[in-house]
Structures are given as structure tokens and as C-alpha cells.
Design an enzyme around this catalytic site. Structure first.
Site, short mmCIF file in Angstrom:
data_model
loop_
_atom_site.label_atom_id
_atom_site.label_comp_id
_atom_site.label_asym_id
_atom_site.label_seq_id
_atom_site.Cartn_x
_atom_site.Cartn_y
_atom_site.Cartn_z
N THR A 17 0.81 -1.22 0.00
CA THR A 17 0.00 0.00 0.00
C THR A 17 0.85 1.27 0.00
OG1 THR A 17 -0.19 -0.19 2.39
CG2 THR A 17 -2.00 -1.07 1.07
N GLY A 18 2.17 1.13 -0.06
CA GLY A 18 3.03 2.32 -0.10
C GLY A 18 2.98 3.01 -1.45
N ARG A 19 3.53 4.22 -1.52
CA ARG A 19 3.44 5.04 -2.73
C ARG A 19 4.16 4.39 -3.92
NH1 ARG A 19 6.90 8.82 -3.64
NH2 ARG A 19 7.46 8.90 -1.45
N GLU A 20 5.42 3.97 -3.70
CA GLU A 20 6.19 3.36 -4.79
C GLU A 20 5.52 2.07 -5.25
OE1 GLU A 20 9.84 4.06 -6.02
OE2 GLU A 20 8.79 5.96 -5.75
N LYS A 43 -3.56 -3.49 7.52
CA LYS A 43 -4.51 -3.31 6.41
C LYS A 43 -5.02 -4.64 5.87
CE LYS A 43 -2.88 1.25 5.30
NZ LYS A 43 -1.90 2.02 4.57
N GLU A 98 17.56 1.00 -1.07
CA GLU A 98 18.95 1.39 -0.96
C GLU A 98 19.14 1.98 0.43
OE1 GLU A 98 20.32 4.05 -4.01
OE2 GLU A 98 22.38 3.98 -3.28
N GLU A 213 31.27 -3.00 -10.90
CA GLU A 213 31.63 -1.73 -10.28
C GLU A 213 32.86 -1.95 -9.39
OE1 GLU A 213 28.38 0.11 -8.24
OE2 GLU A 213 27.19 0.34 -10.07
N HIS A 255 34.30 2.89 -0.99
CA HIS A 255 35.16 2.37 0.08
C HIS A 255 34.51 1.16 0.74
CE1 HIS A 255 38.06 2.36 3.32
NE2 HIS A 255 37.06 2.23 4.16
#
Lengths: 299, 401
Positions: A17-20, A43, A98, A213, A255
Site C-alpha cells: 500500500t506504499g506510494r512506490e 490493512k 537502498e 563496479e 570504500h
């Protein structure tokens, strides 16, 4: 075929139910992903986009069989929600956030290993098997712009750059079997070396692309696996961040506190060991598509 | 990087009941003299700065009486370590050391969790010594769910060839140290040297603790201690870095900024999202461009932060162009970012007809973003038909001499 995810994979969404989540669950459904249930504590009993919402993972699992749970949960709540999914025994748990504290990530990963659950992330953007299903962010509201079914399997430490490379491939008429964003964090549950065997076994995948990376030893480990003969298909790779080697030590970027690893984690070394393992390594972004074409022509 | 000063690290160890050499903090020669007199022994004086390499930099001194302590402190307070000014000095009991050991808890990405490193050859250059004698550094992956118990520390002691009362002492010390590591959400707790004294005691002679930036929401007081000394890890913030840091702290929920200023650059840079920032920076440098800064921001409602940061970045003198944008976005709405950037250009009076501005955006909200960009004359706006590399090439061409 594809790996980890296809149109029959039953997906649970934690934090539905969160925005994202509200945005991306719709995109996932539109793409054909089989979302069976959501969790949002307090909910339970509600519905979201026709999907039943439960108060807990366990209560959802009483009503539904689930193959994957994806966490649309802010970083500071990931420990609780991640452990909830792991303890409930969901086979694959995808953590998008993240900024998850390292000790929290370590705890989730340790429990996952103890109970035999696979974790993707933290800081993964999710995964997509083009034409079948997607979990998390890949493709946003327009997955067909970036992805189409085809022979290239992709694994990326950067969710955004994996999508960028997929888009370049798609524009060149080259499709993908599955794209997996493994996450940019220091501690993640699924690495290159966990996925290469799956792509090896997937008949649809003919070439694999790796986006690496600085820091950690993930690309080096992949190179060792390939050199030992653990992977028979051609691989193309790109490693970002070589310029960091020329900056003073102790910078904010990359690092990892790798005191004794010596030059482990240096992009130049990653590129060297991958090349020694006969991986085609692109020095520039725009070289990736030609190298993938070359690799496809070789099989 | 979030390194605590050594006095704050020592306090964390003391709170966990770890026995330490006697110590105090002095911010003047007079205070150092008084502290040394109170300790009634020879002392070591260490510059309190949040960087390593203090020994090599001559920022650790020895004094056998209070007068010497005062003189050495006066010298230390007059200097910098790296670029950090020395504002305070740690005054610590000088130990009679029979053996210098090394112990640290940190995270190992391959082990997917914490590891203990222990060596009986501590002191400087542990890394190099371990390279020469690989067996000398013991490594233990730690189960987070079980923790690290004293018996495991005793096992390490025995394996390292220690005998007698130091075995249980090391076991207790390592278990306590692990509790410090967990308790303050550290990325690194390192004791080097861990002194085995002539009298057979085990005492940490130097402590380094790096905190996890991502867990500071649980440690507000420690975060405040860091804020007094913050820098990029090897030097204090530049004024621009400090300004960006303030912008970042002003709203912790609207995406987190990573920022670094490059003193000799002249191309303002805002290509975002982890891998894309690294890739574009590398590309820019390899094509002969000189980025003025590195910038990244995590997902969130971050238009206002982007606006404020861009204004600050554009104020730097000597800039010759701007590149901004990123990889194709899955989550973030690119129109919000473009709006933030265009507002900043306008409010800083930057005219893209004279100052090259190259934007490359793709993802949700691209139609709106295109409209916003179209209304700014001189602005070059690229979408997914141009690769990230293509956009970077363009700013290098536009700013080339």
C-alpha cells in the site's frame, strides 16, 4: 526459458500500500506478472488493484502459494520485513531499498542462508524476464522500450545501468532472456557466481552480460569460476569506475574497508582477470552492443 | 566514510567494559601538562583527527614528563594532519609493550557478513606483513545470528600460539569488541596495536571505529559527534561540499546525496544513479573533460534537493559547462529532476545560449521533461536515442578549447 522468474512465478508484494508499490505493482500486473497477494500490517482484509492484502507474510502464505516476495519497504524497516519473509520460507526474497544498514543486511543474509532462502539485494532494482514477468523496477511504466525477449542474460550491480544496457540492446534488435539487478551494496544475497550456473542451464540464454563496479571481489570471483570452466557461454562485461583508482584513497565512493585484499576491488584488475578468463570487456559503454553482437555470432 | 575521533571510540570501548590505558583529552598545552601530571607516567600524545596514517605523518608523539607533554602538544596543535587542523590532542598512558597485536571486525562481501581479523604482528603496515607471511593473519567469518562468543576468541588466541592468562583475556576482549561493533552499527572496529604489555596485560593502544552512514538514524548522538569533524575521508569538506552536505541533511527523507568536489575541474556534473554516475565520470575523464564534481542522489522526492544542490554547484567560479541526467530511469520521474535543474539555471542567471548545458534523460515523465527543456533556449536535451556516452561526448565537444 529464463531464470528465477517467468509468467507462472507467484509473487507476493510486501508494503503493497506504499506510494512506490502502488505505482509499480500496477506496472507489474500490466506486464503480466502473477501477483497473488500483498502484505501491509494493519490493512489485512483490504484489496489493492484486485489483489488481496494481508497483515503478515504468514497469513498471506496460508491462502496463497508464493515463489517470490518483493519488498517495497523503506530501508530502516527492511530488517523486520526481510526477516519476516525469510523466516516464513519464501524461496526468493527481493529487497529493493537502498541504504539498508549493513548489520541489518548481514542478519537477513545469515538467516536466509540458515533456512535455505535466496535473497536478491538489498539495493537491487529487481528483475525481468522479458515478455513474461517483472518484479520491482525494471522497465518502469514502459518495459517494452527497454526489454524484449531474446538470447542475452544480464546481471548488473547497478540497476539503472543494467536497464540502460538492455535498452541499447533492444534498440539494436537484441533481446534478453532475464535481467537481474543484483544490487550495489557491499553485502548482497545473490552474486554473479550464483547466477552464472542458472544462465548456463538456460537454453534460451546464449550470451551473458555483466555490469561491474569498484569494490568487493564479485567480478574476480566470476572470473575464477569462468576460468575453472564453470561457464561455457560467451560473456561480455563492463566495469565502471576505473578513474577512482587515480583519486586519493579514502574517498566517499566505493570504500569497502578491504584492508588485506590488496588490489582486489580495483576496476583495472577486474577487467584484467575477466580478460584472462576470455571475457569480452568493453572499455566504453558504446562498445557493449558490438561486443554482444560479436559474442552472439560466435555461438 | 564516518570515522569517529579516537577519544569517542575509546569511550565506546569503555562503555562495553573493555580495560584501556588511562587517557584524557587536551585542547591546549596547559591541559596536556595537567593531564600528564594526573596520569603520573610517560604519555603518548596523538592528534585527534578523523584520518589514518597519523604515525607516518608525525602526529603521534611521546613525552616522559608533563613539561615534554606540554611542548609536544603545543607543536601538534599548531599543525595539520593531511588537511585536517589539529584542534585537540589525546593524552594516553604510554605502555611497556612486549608484543604488538592487531584485531579488527569488519564486513567481508564474500562472507556476506562480519569477519574478525587477528594478527600477532600488529603495528603499522599489517597489510604488507600479511602479504609477506600470509599465515600470520587469522580470519574468522562470524555468524550474525549467533554473535561472537568468548570461547571463539580463546580459540583464535590458541591458534595464534598464545598461552597462559592472555588466552582468556583475548577471548573476553574480542567478544566485547564484537558487541561494540554491533552496538554502534560500525563498519569497522580496529585495534592496532593491541598491546600485550611486559606485565602480561592486553590493552588497546589505538582504536579506529568507522560508523555505518546508513545506520546513523539509530545513533543520533554519534552522528552529532561526526558532524563536528566531517569530511570526505581524507580531507575536510570544501565550502561547496559543506553546503551540499547541509542541503542533504536538511531533509533526510528526500534521497541521500553523495558529493565530491574536484578542485581542478571545470564541467559541472549531475549524472545520477550509482553506476551511471561512475560510468559517465569515467567517460568524461577518458575523453579529456575535467569534471568539477561528482554527484549522486538516491531515489525519493528529491526535486527540491536537486534544485538547491544545482544552484550551489553552479555558483562555483570558472565553470565552462554542465552535464546532467542519467541512465534510463525505472522509478524516478525525470520531469521532476529536469524541473529542478531548469529552475536552478534560471535562478542562478545561467544562460544556456552562452554556457553549454547538456541534459540526457530517459524514463517516466519524459514528455513533460521534454516540454520543460524546450522552453529554455540553448539547452541541449537528449533522450534515449542518444547513449549516455553520446551525451558525455557532446559536453566535451561543447567545452573543448
Amino acid at each position: 526459458m529464463s531464470i528465477l522468474l517467468d509468467s507462472t512465478s507467484r509473487v507476493l508484494v510486501q508494503g503493497i500500500t506504499g506510494r512506490e508499490a502502488a505505482l509499480h505493482v500496477r506496472y507489474m500486473l500490466e506486464y503480466g506478472t502473477c501477483v497473488v497477494a500483498g502484505v501491509s500490517p494493519g490493512k489485512g482484509g483490504d484489496e489493492f488493484a484486485g489483489i488481496p492484502v494481508y497483515d503478515s507474510v504468514r497469513s498471506a502464505l496460508k491462502e496463497h502459494a508464493v515463489d517470490v516476495s518483493v519488498l517495497f519497504v523503506p530501508s530502516r524497516f527492511v530488517r523486520d520485513a526481510g526477516l519476516e519473509a525469510v523466516e516464513a520460507g519464501v524461496p526468493l526474497v527481493v529487497i529493493l531499498a537502498e541504504g539498508v544498514p549493513h548489520h541489518d543486511a548481514a542478519e537477513i543474509l545469515a538467516r536466509a542462508r540458515e533456512v535455505g532462502v535466496r535473497v536478491l539485494g538489498p539495493n537491487s532494482q529487481g528483475m525481468i524476464s522479458p515478455g513474461k514477468a517483472k518484479v520491482g523496477g525494471p522497465g518502469g511504466d514502459r518495459p517494452d522500450l527497454m526489454f524484449r525477449p531474446g538470447p542475452v542474460g544480464l546481471i548488473s550491480r547497478s540497476g539503472g545501468m543494467g536497464a540502460e544496457v538492455s535498452m541499447a540492446l533492444t534498440k539494436a534488435g537484441i533481446g534478453q532472456s532475464t535481467y537481474v539487478a543484483i544490487g550495489g551494496d557491499l553485502l548482497i544475497g545473490t552474486e554473479f557466481t550464483d547466477l552464472l550456473p542458472l544462465f548456463e542451464a538456460d537454453p534460451e540464454t546464449r550470451v551473458v552480460f555483466l555490469f561491474g563496479e569498484p569494490g568487493t571481489g564479485r567480478e574476480e570471483a566470476a572470473a575464477r569460476m569462468i576460468r575453472r570452466g564453470g561457464f561455457g557461454k560467451p560473456i561480455v562485461a563492463f566495469i565502471a569506475g576505473e578513474f577512482l583508482e587515480n583519486l586519493p584513497r579514502g574517498l566517499h565512493f566505493g570504500h569497502t574497508g578491504a584492508l588485506i585484499e590488496g588490489d582486489l576491488g580495483r576496476p583495472s584488475r577486474k577487467k584484467a582477470v575477466l580478460r584472462e578468463a576470455a571475457v569480452r570487456v568493453a572499455d566504453h559503454l558504446d562498445e557493449i552492443v558490438p561486443l554482444v553482437k560479436e559474442a552472439l555470432a560466435s555461438v | 566514510m564516518a570515522r569517529l575521533l579516537e577519544n569517542d571510540s575509546l569511550s565506546l570501548l569503555a562503555n562495553e567494559g573493555i580495560r584501556l590505558p588511562r587517557w584524557g583529552v587536551a585542547s591546549s598545552a596547559v591541559e596536556a601538562e595537567a593531564t600528564a601530571a594526573r596520569l603520573k607516567c610517560a604519555v603518548v600524545l596523538k592528534a585527534l583527527v578523523p584520518v589514518g596514517g597519523r604515525g607516518k605523518a608525525g602526529a603521534i608523539r611521546s613525552a616522559s614528563n608533563p613539561a615534554e607533554a606540554a611542548a609536544a602538544t603545543a607543536e601538534l596543535l599548531a599543525r595539520h594532519v593531511g588537511e585536517f587542523p589539529v584542534r585537540r590532542v589525546l593524552v594516553m598512558e604510554r605502555l611497556q609493550i612486549a608484543e604488538e597485536q592487531f584485531a579488527s571486525f569488519t564486513f567481508d562481501p564474500a562472507a556476506k557478513g562480519p569477519v574478525l581479523l587477528f594478527s600477532r604482528s600488529g603495528g603499522v603496515e599489517v597489510e604488507r606483513q600479511a602479504g609477506r607471511a600470509p599465515g600470520s593473519l587469522l580470519r574468522r567469518a562470524i555468524s550474525v545470528t549467533r554473535g561472537f562468543r568468548p570461547f571463539e576468541g580463546r580459540d583464535v588466541a590458541v591458534e595464534a600460539g598464545l598461552r597462559g592468562s592472555v588466552v582468556p583475556a583475548l577471548g573476553q576482549l574480542l567478544a566485547s569488541l564484537y558487541r561494540v561493533f554491533r552496538g554502534c552499527d560500525a563498519r569497522l572496529v580496529e585495534i592496532n596495536p593491541l598491546a600485550l604489555t611486559v606485565a602480561g596485560e592486553l590493552l588497546p593502544a589505538a582504536v579506529v571505529i568507522d560508523l555505518d552512514d546508513q545506520a546513523l538514524f539509530r545513533h543520533i548522538e554519534l552522528g552529532d559527534k561526526l558532524a563536528e569533524e566531517e569530511g570526505t575521508g581524507f580531507r575536510p569538506f570544501t565550502p561547496l561540499e559543506r553546503r551540499i552536505h547541509e542541503i542533504d541533511r536538511s531533509d533526510p527523507h528526500a534521497g541521500a546525496i553523495r558529493f565530491l568536489e574536484f578542485p581542478d575541474g571545470d564541467i559541472a556534473f549531475m549524472v545520477t544513479s550509482g553506476g551511471a554516475a561512475l560510468t559517465a565520470l569515467g567517460q568524461l575523464i577518458s575523453l579529456g573533460g575535467r569534471p568539477a564534481n561528482a554527484f549522486d542522489i538516491t531515489a525519493g522526492q528529491n526535486e527540491e534537493k536537486i534544485y538547491l544542490a544545482m544552484r550551489a554547484i553552479l555558483r562555483r567560479p570558472g565553470l565552462r559547462g554542465l552535464i546532467a541526467g542519467g541512465n534510463v530511469k525505472n522509478f524516478a520521474r525525470v520531469d521532476l529532476q529536469v524541473r529542478g535543474i531548469v529552475r536552478a539555471l534560471r535562478d542562478e542567471g545561467v544562460d544556456p545560449r552562452r554556457f553549454p548545458v547538456v541534459l540526457r534523460f530517459a524514463g517516466p515523465g519524459i514528455e513533460e521533461a521534454r516540454e520543460i527543456a524546450r522552453n529554455v533556449s540553448g539547452l541541449e536535451f537528449y533522450e534515449d536515442e542518444t547513449s549516455l556516452e553520446g551525451a558525455v561526448r557532446r559536453i566535451v565537444e561543447r567545452t573543448g578549447r
